[in-house]
Design a protein around this motif. Sequence first.
Motif, PDB file in Angstrom:
ATOM      1  N   TYR A   1       2.109 -29.723 -29.853  1.00  0.00           N
ATOM      2  CA  TYR A   1       1.243 -30.568 -29.019  1.00  0.00           C
ATOM      3  C   TYR A   1      -0.009 -30.908 -29.831  1.00  0.00           C
ATOM      4  CZ  TYR A   1      -1.713 -26.434 -28.244  1.00  0.00           C
ATOM      5  OH  TYR A   1      -2.539 -25.360 -28.428  1.00  0.00           O
TER       6      TYR A   1
ATOM      7  N   TRP B   1       4.872 -27.329 -38.288  1.00  0.00           N
ATOM      8  CA  TRP B   1       3.804 -28.097 -37.636  1.00  0.00           C
ATOM      9  C   TRP B   1       2.986 -28.905 -38.636  1.00  0.00           C
ATOM     10  CZ3 TRP B   1       0.993 -26.560 -32.638  1.00  0.00           C
ATOM     11  CH2 TRP B   1       1.922 -26.123 -31.679  1.00  0.00           C
TER      12      TRP B   1
ATOM     13  N   TRP C   1       1.759 -37.484 -24.949  1.00  0.00           N
ATOM     14  CA  TRP C   1       3.005 -37.189 -25.642  1.00  0.00           C
ATOM     15  C   TRP C   1       4.036 -36.798 -24.596  1.00  0.00           C
ATOM     16  CZ3 TRP C   1      -1.283 -34.316 -25.236  1.00  0.00           C
ATOM     17  CH2 TRP C   1      -1.178 -32.955 -24.904  1.00  0.00           C
TER      18      TRP C   1
ATOM     19  N   LEU D   1       5.841 -33.220 -33.870  1.00  0.00           N
ATOM     20  CA  LEU D   1       5.683 -33.750 -32.503  1.00  0.00           C
ATOM     21  C   LEU D   1       6.496 -35.024 -32.323  1.00  0.00           C
ATOM     22  CD1 LEU D   1       4.195 -33.494 -29.727  1.00  0.00           C
ATOM     23  CD2 LEU D   1       2.570 -35.151 -30.627  1.00  0.00           C
TER      24      LEU D   1
ATOM     25  N   TYR E   1       3.942 -40.186 -29.996  1.00  0.00           N
ATOM     26  CA  TYR E   1       2.800 -39.965 -29.122  1.00  0.00           C
ATOM     27  C   TYR E   1       2.077 -41.297 -28.985  1.00  0.00           C
ATOM     28  CZ  TYR E   1      -0.331 -39.771 -33.236  1.00  0.00           C
ATOM     29  OH  TYR E   1      -1.044 -40.056 -34.373  1.00  0.00           O
TER      30      TYR E   1
END
Length: 324
Positions: free
Chosen positions: A6, A73, A286, A305, A308
């Motif tokens: 996130y 990430w 997102w 991710l 978004y």
Amino acid sequence: MNVKPYPMKFVPAFKERVWGGRALERFGWRLPEGPIGEAWVIADHPNGVSQIANGAFAGKGLDEVRETCGTAWFGEKGIGRNGRFPLLVKLLDCNDDLSVQVHPDDGYERLPPGEQGKTEMWYVLDARPGAKIIYGLKPGIGRAELEAAIREGRIMDTLRAVPARPGDTFYIPAGTVHALCAGVLVAEIQQNSDTTYRLYDYDRPGLDGKPRELHIEDSLNVIAYAGSGAAHKSTDGARPGEWLELAASPYFVTCKGVVQGEWRLATTPDSFDILVVCNGEGAVRWADGAEPVIAGDCLLVPANLGEYALDGHMTVLRSRLPDA
Ligand code: ZN
């Protein structure tokens, strides 16, 4: 710990500086007392670690996120050669002049252990009328001329001073002599390094009342004498929904974007996106959530991710790792 990716917001690490002020309060932050010069907003360095402000990692340091989530990430190249997050993002309140300084590159043999060089860029968020920045040497100044000027107490005669207006951007590759001057508020994106060689500090006392240390020999060794200080530009031409490139370095590529309404974006597995909200307000959305954002917020959008969107009316800077 299995946490879904996130966009992370941050609580900065604040730094008291002899040249700092209180202007960072405009971003709604509660500052410690004293002249605060720097907010390390996205930081994973032994001298400062920023804290996550939202979501599953709220209250954790960026270093803990790195240890838990690593390259998933941050992206395949998202761990720097010092084993940490590769970039450092700061907001600086220059209430007084900063020292005249230069940073080494990665190859300098006298770097402290575990440190790397520092290439950086500035985006001017605000500036008092008439504000300026020291950016590079005047033409014809080589090592001998600079050494003589330092010896004779007239270093300022050898430096280029250029006007700084809101929206201006400056690219500062390692080796460029530079100084932020009184009356500017800037966003700074840089290699994750804290190595600075100081050439001149206006003969003023530091926070402890003693003059701050100078590093003349190291400075003279690492300065790029020819052709530095040539990448200063206005960014007024940024159009809504289009990225305007501000700086492309071997360490980061930074663009400016004007958000008007919804703008759909996506990360790719090779790099995170770092977003700095310069002005205005809006939201990041997102698949699993949304988060409001205001000026001063910096976001780290994980590489994994994917899609978004930014929504609202704001100006943002986006930094990514370069492709090559
Ligand atoms: Zn610097």
